[in-house]
Enzyme design. Structure first.
Site, PDB file in Angstrom:
ATOM      1  N   ASP A  54       3.292  25.260  11.153  1.00 50.46           N
ATOM      2  CA  ASP A  54       3.019  24.059  11.953  1.00 50.46           C
ATOM      3  C   ASP A  54       4.212  23.107  11.887  1.00 50.46           C
ATOM      4  O   ASP A  54       5.000  23.138  10.934  1.00 50.46           O
ATOM      5  CB  ASP A  54       1.755  23.354  11.439  1.00 50.46           C
ATOM      6  CG  ASP A  54       1.045  22.585  12.532  1.00 50.46           C
ATOM      7  OD1 ASP A  54       0.000  23.044  13.015  1.00 50.46           O
ATOM      8  OD2 ASP A  54       1.569  21.507  12.927  1.00 50.46           O
ATOM      9  N   ASP A 113       8.784  24.574  13.903  1.00 47.40           N
ATOM     10  CA  ASP A 113       8.735  24.107  15.287  1.00 47.40           C
ATOM     11  C   ASP A 113       8.889  25.366  16.151  1.00 47.40           C
ATOM     12  O   ASP A 113       9.940  26.023  16.105  1.00 47.40           O
ATOM     13  CB  ASP A 113       9.876  23.124  15.539  1.00 47.40           C
ATOM     14  CG  ASP A 113       9.935  22.657  16.991  1.00 47.40           C
ATOM     15  OD1 ASP A 113       9.249  23.258  17.848  1.00 47.40           O
ATOM     16  OD2 ASP A 113      10.675  21.697  17.258  1.00 47.40           O
ATOM     17  N   VAL A 114       7.858  25.698  16.915  1.00 48.43           N
ATOM     18  CA  VAL A 114       7.864  26.980  17.628  1.00 48.43           C
ATOM     19  C   VAL A 114       8.944  27.072  18.713  1.00 48.43           C
ATOM     20  O   VAL A 114       9.184  28.134  19.250  1.00 48.43           O
ATOM     21  CB  VAL A 114       6.490  27.316  18.248  1.00 48.43           C
ATOM     22  CG1 VAL A 114       5.449  27.526  17.172  1.00 48.43           C
ATOM     23  CG2 VAL A 114       6.058  26.271  19.272  1.00 48.43           C
ATOM     24  N   SER A 135      -5.021  28.898  28.518  1.00 45.39           N
ATOM     25  CA  SER A 135      -6.060  27.899  28.808  1.00 45.39           C
ATOM     26  C   SER A 135      -6.614  28.177  30.193  1.00 45.39           C
ATOM     27  O   SER A 135      -5.900  28.715  31.053  1.00 45.39           O
ATOM     28  CB  SER A 135      -5.453  26.492  28.788  1.00 45.39           C
ATOM     29  OG  SER A 135      -6.322  25.571  29.433  1.00 45.39           O
ATOM     30  N   TYR A 185       1.312  21.704  32.102  1.00 43.19           N
ATOM     31  CA  TYR A 185       0.434  22.499  31.216  1.00 43.19           C
ATOM     32  C   TYR A 185      -0.134  23.720  31.948  1.00 43.19           C
ATOM     33  O   TYR A 185      -0.181  24.822  31.392  1.00 43.19           O
ATOM     34  CB  TYR A 185      -0.674  21.578  30.716  1.00 43.19           C
ATOM     35  CG  TYR A 185      -1.580  22.140  29.653  1.00 43.19           C
ATOM     36  CD1 TYR A 185      -1.173  22.229  28.318  1.00 43.19           C
ATOM     37  CD2 TYR A 185      -2.881  22.551  29.965  1.00 43.19           C
ATOM     38  CE1 TYR A 185      -2.030  22.715  27.335  1.00 43.19           C
ATOM     39  CE2 TYR A 185      -3.742  23.037  28.996  1.00 43.19           C
ATOM     40  CZ  TYR A 185      -3.311  23.115  27.678  1.00 43.19           C
ATOM     41  OH  TYR A 185      -4.171  23.605  26.717  1.00 43.19           O
ATOM     42  N   LYS A 200       0.530  27.478  30.797  1.00 42.45           N
ATOM     43  CA  LYS A 200      -0.557  28.357  30.371  1.00 42.45           C
ATOM     44  C   LYS A 200      -0.669  29.578  31.282  1.00 42.45           C
ATOM     45  O   LYS A 200      -1.103  30.648  30.830  1.00 42.45           O
ATOM     46  CB  LYS A 200      -1.868  27.580  30.302  1.00 42.45           C
ATOM     47  CG  LYS A 200      -1.911  26.547  29.163  1.00 42.45           C
ATOM     48  CD  LYS A 200      -1.599  27.163  27.813  1.00 42.45           C
ATOM     49  CE  LYS A 200      -2.134  26.368  26.628  1.00 42.45           C
ATOM     50  NZ  LYS A 200      -1.760  26.963  25.334  1.00 42.45           N
TER      51      LYS A 200
HETATM   52  P1  NAP Z   1      -4.446  20.286  18.328  1.00 40.79           P
HETATM   53  O1  NAP Z   1      -5.712  19.949  17.593  1.00 40.79           O
HETATM   54  O2  NAP Z   1      -3.611  19.202  18.867  1.00 40.79           O
HETATM   55  O3  NAP Z   1      -3.573  21.231  17.364  1.00 40.79           O
HETATM   56  C1  NAP Z   1      -2.326  21.721  17.777  1.00 40.79           C
HETATM   57  C2  NAP Z   1      -1.461  21.963  16.553  1.00 40.79           C
HETATM   58  O4  NAP Z   1      -0.169  22.441  17.011  1.00 40.79           O
HETATM   59  C3  NAP Z   1      -1.198  20.673  15.757  1.00 40.79           C
HETATM   60  O5  NAP Z   1      -1.242  20.923  14.379  1.00 40.79           O
HETATM   61  C4  NAP Z   1       0.216  20.305  16.216  1.00 40.79           C
HETATM   62  O6  NAP Z   1       0.900  19.509  15.281  1.00 40.79           O
HETATM   63  C5  NAP Z   1       0.838  21.661  16.348  1.00 40.79           C
HETATM   64  N1  NAP Z   1       2.077  21.642  17.111  1.00 40.79           N
HETATM   65  C6  NAP Z   1       2.424  20.863  18.160  1.00 40.79           C
HETATM   66  N2  NAP Z   1       3.673  21.133  18.581  1.00 40.79           N
HETATM   67  C7  NAP Z   1       4.142  22.120  17.770  1.00 40.79           C
HETATM   68  C8  NAP Z   1       5.360  22.824  17.682  1.00 40.79           C
HETATM   69  N3  NAP Z   1       6.390  22.551  18.511  1.00 40.79           N
HETATM   70  N4  NAP Z   1       5.496  23.779  16.732  1.00 40.79           N
HETATM   71  C9  NAP Z   1       4.485  24.044  15.867  1.00 40.79           C
HETATM   72  N5  NAP Z   1       3.302  23.397  15.888  1.00 40.79           N
HETATM   73  C10 NAP Z   1       3.137  22.449  16.832  1.00 40.79           C
HETATM   74  O7  NAP Z   1      -4.760  21.238  19.576  1.00 40.79           O
HETATM   75  P2  NAP Z   1      -5.903  22.331  19.814  1.00 40.79           P
HETATM   76  O8  NAP Z   1      -6.883  21.754  20.743  1.00 40.79           O
HETATM   77  O9  NAP Z   1      -6.332  22.926  18.530  1.00 40.79           O
HETATM   78  O10 NAP Z   1      -5.048  23.393  20.662  1.00 40.79           O
HETATM   79  C11 NAP Z   1      -4.607  24.633  20.133  1.00 40.79           C
HETATM   80  C12 NAP Z   1      -4.183  25.515  21.308  1.00 40.79           C
HETATM   81  O11 NAP Z   1      -5.316  25.734  22.157  1.00 40.79           O
HETATM   82  C13 NAP Z   1      -3.095  24.905  22.196  1.00 40.79           C
HETATM   83  O12 NAP Z   1      -2.221  25.912  22.638  1.00 40.79           O
HETATM   84  C14 NAP Z   1      -3.891  24.338  23.346  1.00 40.79           C
HETATM   85  O13 NAP Z   1      -3.098  24.220  24.501  1.00 40.79           O
HETATM   86  C15 NAP Z   1      -4.962  25.397  23.478  1.00 40.79           C
HETATM   87  N6  NAP Z   1      -6.152  24.963  24.200  1.00 40.79           N
HETATM   88  C16 NAP Z   1      -6.899  23.922  23.743  1.00 40.79           C
HETATM   89  C17 NAP Z   1      -8.044  23.548  24.455  1.00 40.79           C
HETATM   90  C18 NAP Z   1      -8.938  22.425  24.012  1.00 40.79           C
HETATM   91  O14 NAP Z   1      -9.847  22.072  24.783  1.00 40.79           O
HETATM   92  N7  NAP Z   1      -8.750  21.833  22.853  1.00 40.79           N
HETATM   93  C19 NAP Z   1      -8.388  24.234  25.613  1.00 40.79           C
HETATM   94  C20 NAP Z   1      -7.577  25.291  26.047  1.00 40.79           C
HETATM   95  C21 NAP Z   1      -6.475  25.651  25.322  1.00 40.79           C
HETATM   96  P3  NAP Z   1       0.847  17.879  15.426  1.00 40.79           P
HETATM   97  O15 NAP Z   1      -0.587  17.499  15.597  1.00 40.79           O
HETATM   98  O16 NAP Z   1       1.454  17.403  14.152  1.00 40.79           O
HETATM   99  O17 NAP Z   1       1.666  17.567  16.653  1.00 40.79           O
END
Ligand code: NAP
Length: 246
Positions: A37, A62-63, A141, A154, A158
Protein backbone atom coordinates in the site's frame (compact mmCIF):
# COMPACT_ATOMS: atom_id res chain seq x y z
CA UNK A 1 -8.50 -28.27 3.42
CA UNK A 2 -8.49 -24.48 3.16
CA UNK A 3 -8.99 -22.84 -0.24
CA UNK A 4 -5.59 -21.10 -0.27
CA UNK A 5 -3.60 -23.39 2.00
CA UNK A 6 0.13 -22.47 1.86
CA UNK A 7 -0.46 -20.05 -1.03
CA UNK A 8 1.22 -16.64 -1.12
CA UNK A 9 -0.61 -13.51 -2.27
CA UNK A 10 0.24 -9.88 -2.90
CA UNK A 11 -2.66 -7.44 -2.56
CA UNK A 12 -2.10 -3.86 -3.67
CA UNK A 13 -4.05 -1.23 -1.76
CA UNK A 14 -4.44 -3.94 0.88
CA UNK A 15 -4.30 -1.71 3.96
CA UNK A 16 -8.03 -1.00 4.04
CA UNK A 17 -11.40 -1.30 2.31
CA UNK A 18 -11.87 -4.02 -0.27
CA UNK A 19 -8.14 -4.86 -0.34
CA UNK A 20 -8.03 -5.50 3.40
CA UNK A 21 -11.20 -7.63 3.25
CA UNK A 22 -9.54 -9.71 0.50
CA UNK A 23 -6.42 -10.13 2.63
CA UNK A 24 -8.46 -11.12 5.69
CA UNK A 25 -10.37 -13.68 3.64
CA UNK A 26 -7.18 -15.10 2.12
CA UNK A 27 -5.52 -15.48 5.54
CA UNK A 28 -8.64 -17.23 6.89
CA UNK A 29 -8.23 -19.67 3.99
CA UNK A 30 -4.60 -20.47 4.81
CA UNK A 31 -2.70 -17.93 2.69
CA UNK A 32 0.25 -15.75 3.56
CA UNK A 33 -0.17 -12.21 2.33
CA UNK A 34 1.82 -9.12 1.43
CA UNK A 35 -0.17 -5.89 1.81
CA UNK A 36 1.36 -3.45 -0.68
CA UNK A 37 0.00 0.00 0.00
CA UNK A 38 1.08 3.57 -0.63
CA UNK A 39 1.28 4.31 3.10
CA UNK A 40 3.86 2.09 4.85
CA UNK A 41 2.45 2.66 8.35
CA UNK A 42 -1.08 1.73 7.27
CA UNK A 43 0.21 -1.36 5.47
CA UNK A 44 2.16 -2.50 8.53
CA UNK A 45 -0.68 -1.79 10.98
CA UNK A 46 -3.09 -3.78 8.81
CA UNK A 47 -0.58 -6.63 8.45
CA UNK A 48 -0.29 -6.89 12.23
CA UNK A 49 -4.09 -7.13 12.51
CA UNK A 50 -3.81 -10.23 10.31
CA UNK A 51 -1.22 -11.91 12.52
CA UNK A 52 1.97 -10.11 11.44
CA UNK A 53 5.26 -11.94 10.97
CA UNK A 54 4.93 -15.34 9.36
CA UNK A 55 1.45 -14.58 8.00
CA UNK A 56 1.16 -11.02 6.79
CA UNK A 57 3.71 -8.43 5.74
CA UNK A 58 2.99 -4.76 5.09
CA UNK A 59 5.18 -2.98 2.55
CA UNK A 60 5.20 0.53 1.10
CA UNK A 61 4.33 0.39 -2.59
CA UNK A 62 3.11 3.06 -4.97
CA UNK A 63 1.67 0.93 -7.78
CA UNK A 64 2.65 3.54 -10.37
CA UNK A 65 6.33 2.92 -9.58
CA UNK A 66 7.75 -0.16 -11.38
CA UNK A 67 10.56 -0.62 -8.84
CA UNK A 68 8.13 -0.51 -5.91
CA UNK A 69 5.84 -3.07 -7.56
CA UNK A 70 8.82 -5.34 -8.24
CA UNK A 71 9.95 -4.94 -4.62
CA UNK A 72 6.49 -5.97 -3.35
CA UNK A 73 6.63 -9.14 -5.46
CA UNK A 74 10.14 -9.85 -4.20
CA UNK A 75 8.94 -9.32 -0.63
CA UNK A 76 6.47 -12.18 -1.22
CA UNK A 77 8.98 -14.55 -2.79
CA UNK A 78 11.72 -13.58 -0.31
CA UNK A 79 9.63 -13.77 2.87
CA UNK A 80 7.18 -16.54 1.98
CA UNK A 81 8.88 -18.46 -0.87
CA UNK A 82 6.51 -18.03 -3.83
CA UNK A 83 3.83 -15.90 -5.47
CA UNK A 84 0.59 -17.72 -6.21
CA UNK A 85 -1.97 -14.90 -6.26
CA UNK A 86 -1.69 -11.25 -7.28
CA UNK A 87 -4.58 -8.89 -6.65
CA UNK A 88 -4.31 -5.51 -8.39
CA UNK A 89 -6.71 -3.58 -6.19
CA UNK A 90 -5.15 -0.17 -5.38
CA UNK A 91 -7.38 2.62 -6.55
CA UNK A 92 -8.30 6.28 -6.34
CA UNK A 93 -11.06 8.51 -7.65
CA UNK A 94 -10.85 12.11 -8.85
CA UNK A 95 -14.47 12.64 -9.90
CA UNK A 96 -15.54 15.73 -11.85
CA UNK A 97 -17.43 16.42 -15.04
CA UNK A 98 -15.20 16.99 -18.07
CA UNK A 99 -15.86 20.72 -17.79
CA UNK A 100 -14.07 20.75 -14.43
CA UNK A 101 -11.75 17.74 -14.60
CA UNK A 102 -8.08 18.67 -14.93
CA UNK A 103 -5.54 16.78 -16.97
CA UNK A 104 -3.87 15.90 -13.66
CA UNK A 105 -7.12 14.32 -12.42
CA UNK A 106 -7.33 12.29 -15.60
CA UNK A 107 -3.73 11.15 -15.62
CA UNK A 108 -3.58 10.33 -11.89
CA UNK A 109 -6.54 7.95 -12.18
CA UNK A 110 -5.28 6.30 -15.38
CA UNK A 111 -1.85 5.91 -13.79
CA UNK A 112 -2.96 4.21 -10.59
CA UNK A 113 -5.52 1.89 -12.19
CA UNK A 114 -4.23 1.05 -15.67
CA UNK A 115 -0.49 1.50 -15.29
CA UNK A 116 -0.64 0.09 -11.75
CA UNK A 117 -2.58 -3.02 -12.78
CA UNK A 118 -0.34 -3.50 -15.82
CA UNK A 119 2.84 -3.27 -13.73
CA UNK A 120 1.39 -5.69 -11.18
CA UNK A 121 0.18 -8.14 -13.81
CA UNK A 122 3.48 -8.03 -15.68
CA UNK A 123 5.67 -8.48 -12.59
CA UNK A 124 3.47 -11.24 -11.13
CA UNK A 125 3.21 -13.12 -14.43
CA UNK A 126 7.01 -13.14 -14.72
CA UNK A 127 7.26 -15.13 -11.47
CA UNK A 128 4.17 -17.29 -12.05
CA UNK A 129 5.18 -18.41 -15.55
CA UNK A 130 8.43 -19.82 -14.11
CA UNK A 131 6.55 -21.83 -11.49
CA UNK A 132 3.87 -22.87 -14.03
CA UNK A 133 0.91 -21.67 -11.97
CA UNK A 134 -0.73 -18.59 -10.55
CA UNK A 135 -3.87 -16.50 -10.46
CA UNK A 136 -4.04 -12.76 -11.08
CA UNK A 137 -7.21 -10.87 -10.15
CA UNK A 138 -7.73 -7.29 -11.29
CA UNK A 139 -10.26 -5.02 -9.63
CA UNK A 140 -12.23 -3.17 -12.28
CA UNK A 141 -15.62 -1.52 -11.61
CA UNK A 142 -19.11 -1.50 -13.03
CA UNK A 143 -18.22 2.11 -13.95
CA UNK A 144 -15.93 0.60 -16.60
CA UNK A 145 -18.85 -1.33 -18.11
CA UNK A 146 -21.50 1.38 -18.28
CA UNK A 147 -19.61 4.69 -17.94
CA UNK A 148 -20.66 7.13 -15.24
CA UNK A 149 -21.17 10.87 -15.25
CA UNK A 150 -18.28 12.61 -13.50
CA UNK A 151 -16.01 9.61 -14.06
CA UNK A 152 -14.58 9.92 -17.57
CA UNK A 153 -11.18 9.18 -16.02
CA UNK A 154 -12.30 6.33 -13.74
CA UNK A 155 -14.64 4.69 -16.29
CA UNK A 156 -11.86 4.79 -18.92
CA UNK A 157 -9.40 3.32 -16.43
CA UNK A 158 -11.71 0.55 -15.27
CA UNK A 159 -12.62 -0.37 -18.87
CA UNK A 160 -8.89 -0.37 -19.62
CA UNK A 161 -8.39 -2.94 -16.88
CA UNK A 162 -10.84 -5.25 -18.68
CA UNK A 163 -8.83 -5.06 -21.92
CA UNK A 164 -5.59 -5.57 -20.04
CA UNK A 165 -7.05 -8.59 -18.21
CA UNK A 166 -8.25 -10.29 -21.40
CA UNK A 167 -5.05 -9.64 -23.37
CA UNK A 168 -2.84 -10.82 -20.49
CA UNK A 169 -5.05 -13.90 -19.98
CA UNK A 170 -4.45 -14.93 -23.59
CA UNK A 171 -0.70 -14.35 -23.33
CA UNK A 172 -0.10 -16.48 -20.26
CA UNK A 173 -2.87 -19.14 -20.31
CA UNK A 174 -0.57 -21.79 -21.82
CA UNK A 175 1.92 -21.17 -18.98
CA UNK A 176 -0.58 -22.12 -16.25
CA UNK A 177 -1.32 -18.53 -15.24
CA UNK A 178 -4.91 -17.27 -15.10
CA UNK A 179 -5.95 -13.60 -15.23
CA UNK A 180 -9.48 -12.51 -14.34
CA UNK A 181 -11.25 -9.36 -13.21
CA UNK A 182 -14.18 -8.33 -11.05
CA UNK A 183 -16.47 -5.34 -11.42
CA UNK A 184 -17.89 -4.29 -8.06
CA UNK A 185 -20.81 -1.89 -7.91
CA UNK A 186 -21.58 0.27 -4.88
CA UNK A 187 -19.49 -1.11 -2.00
CA UNK A 188 -19.33 0.40 1.47
CA UNK A 189 -15.73 1.68 1.91
CA UNK A 190 -13.95 5.01 2.51
CA UNK A 191 -14.01 5.56 -1.27
CA UNK A 192 -17.83 5.63 -1.34
CA UNK A 193 -18.23 7.23 2.11
CA UNK A 194 -17.08 10.41 0.35
CA UNK A 195 -20.20 10.40 -1.88
CA UNK A 196 -22.89 13.05 -1.28
CA UNK A 197 -26.03 11.59 0.34
CA UNK A 198 -28.23 12.38 -2.70
CA UNK A 199 -25.70 10.69 -5.02
CA UNK A 200 -25.54 7.63 -2.73
CA UNK A 201 -29.37 7.42 -2.66
CA UNK A 202 -29.63 7.76 -6.45
CA UNK A 203 -27.18 4.86 -6.85
CA UNK A 204 -29.12 2.75 -4.34
CA UNK A 205 -32.27 3.17 -6.44
CA UNK A 206 -30.50 1.49 -9.38
CA UNK A 207 -29.75 -1.68 -7.42
CA UNK A 208 -32.29 -4.52 -7.75
CA UNK A 209 -31.13 -5.98 -4.42
CA UNK A 210 -31.82 -2.55 -2.87
CA UNK A 211 -28.65 -2.28 -0.81
CA UNK A 212 -24.94 -1.51 -1.10
CA UNK A 213 -22.44 -4.38 -1.00
CA UNK A 214 -19.93 -5.03 1.76
CA UNK A 215 -16.17 -5.43 1.11
CA UNK A 216 -16.42 -9.07 2.26
CA UNK A 217 -18.88 -9.78 -0.56
CA UNK A 218 -16.26 -8.65 -3.09
CA UNK A 219 -13.56 -10.58 -1.22
CA UNK A 220 -15.51 -13.84 -1.54
CA UNK A 221 -15.63 -13.58 -5.34
CA UNK A 222 -11.93 -12.67 -5.47
CA UNK A 223 -11.21 -15.72 -3.29
CA UNK A 224 -13.08 -17.89 -5.79
CA UNK A 225 -11.02 -16.49 -8.69
CA UNK A 226 -7.78 -16.79 -6.71
CA UNK A 227 -8.39 -20.42 -5.80
CA UNK A 228 -8.51 -23.67 -7.78
CA UNK A 229 -12.32 -23.50 -7.57
CA UNK A 230 -12.05 -21.41 -10.76
CA UNK A 231 -9.32 -23.54 -12.38
CA UNK A 232 -10.92 -23.45 -15.86
CA UNK A 233 -11.65 -19.70 -15.89
CA UNK A 234 -9.42 -17.06 -17.43
CA UNK A 235 -10.10 -13.70 -19.05
CA UNK A 236 -13.46 -13.50 -17.22
CA UNK A 237 -15.07 -10.41 -15.76
CA UNK A 238 -17.46 -11.07 -12.86
CA UNK A 239 -19.94 -8.40 -11.74
CA UNK A 240 -20.59 -7.93 -8.01
CA UNK A 241 -23.35 -5.37 -8.05
CA UNK A 242 -26.56 -6.72 -6.50
CA UNK A 243 -27.92 -6.84 -10.05
CA UNK A 244 -27.15 -3.22 -10.94
CA UNK A 245 -26.53 -2.51 -14.64
CA UNK A 246 -26.94 -6.13 -15.74
P1 NAP B 1 -10.19 2.56 -0.47
O1 NAP B 1 -10.94 2.17 0.78
O2 NAP B 1 -9.95 3.98 -0.75
O3 NAP B 1 -8.80 1.75 -0.46
C1 NAP B 1 -7.88 1.90 -1.51
C2 NAP B 1 -6.48 1.62 -0.98
O4 NAP B 1 -5.55 1.81 -2.07
C3 NAP B 1 -6.07 2.61 0.13
O5 NAP B 1 -5.36 1.95 1.14
C4 NAP B 1 -5.18 3.59 -0.64
O6 NAP B 1 -4.26 4.25 0.19
C5 NAP B 1 -4.49 2.66 -1.59
N1 NAP B 1 -3.84 3.36 -2.69
C6 NAP B 1 -4.22 4.49 -3.33
N2 NAP B 1 -3.34 4.84 -4.28
C7 NAP B 1 -2.36 3.89 -4.26
C8 NAP B 1 -1.17 3.69 -4.98
N3 NAP B 1 -0.77 4.56 -5.94
N4 NAP B 1 -0.41 2.61 -4.70
C9 NAP B 1 -0.77 1.74 -3.72
N5 NAP B 1 -1.89 1.89 -2.98
C10 NAP B 1 -2.67 2.95 -3.25
O7 NAP B 1 -10.93 1.99 -1.77
P2 NAP B 1 -11.83 0.68 -1.99
O8 NAP B 1 -13.23 1.12 -2.09
O9 NAP B 1 -11.43 -0.39 -1.05
O10 NAP B 1 -11.36 0.32 -3.48
C11 NAP B 1 -10.51 -0.77 -3.78
C12 NAP B 1 -10.61 -1.04 -5.28
O11 NAP B 1 -11.96 -1.38 -5.61
C13 NAP B 1 -10.25 0.17 -6.16
O12 NAP B 1 -9.57 -0.27 -7.31
C14 NAP B 1 -11.60 0.73 -6.51
O13 NAP B 1 -11.55 1.47 -7.70
C15 NAP B 1 -12.39 -0.55 -6.66
N6 NAP B 1 -13.84 -0.38 -6.58
C16 NAP B 1 -14.41 0.12 -5.45
C17 NAP B 1 -15.80 0.25 -5.40
C18 NAP B 1 -16.52 0.78 -4.19
O14 NAP B 1 -17.74 1.00 -4.29
N7 NAP B 1 -15.87 1.02 -3.07
C19 NAP B 1 -16.57 -0.12 -6.50
C20 NAP B 1 -15.93 -0.62 -7.64
C21 NAP B 1 -14.57 -0.76 -7.65
P3 NAP B 1 -4.66 5.71 0.82
O15 NAP B 1 -6.02 5.58 1.42
O16 NAP B 1 -3.57 5.96 1.81
O17 NAP B 1 -4.65 6.66 -0.35
Amino acid sequence: MQMLQDKVAVITGGAKGIGFAIAENFVAQGAKVVLADINADHAQESASKLGGKGTALGVACDVTDPDAVQAAIEAATGEFGSLDVMVNNAGITRDATMRKMTLDDFEAVLDVHVKGAWLGTRAAAAVMREQGSGSIVNISSISGKVGMIGQTNYSAAKAGIVGLTKAAAKEVAHLGVRVNAVQPGLIRTDMTAALREDVWNAKLKEIPMQRAGEPEEVANVVLFLASDMSSYMTGCVLEITGGRHI
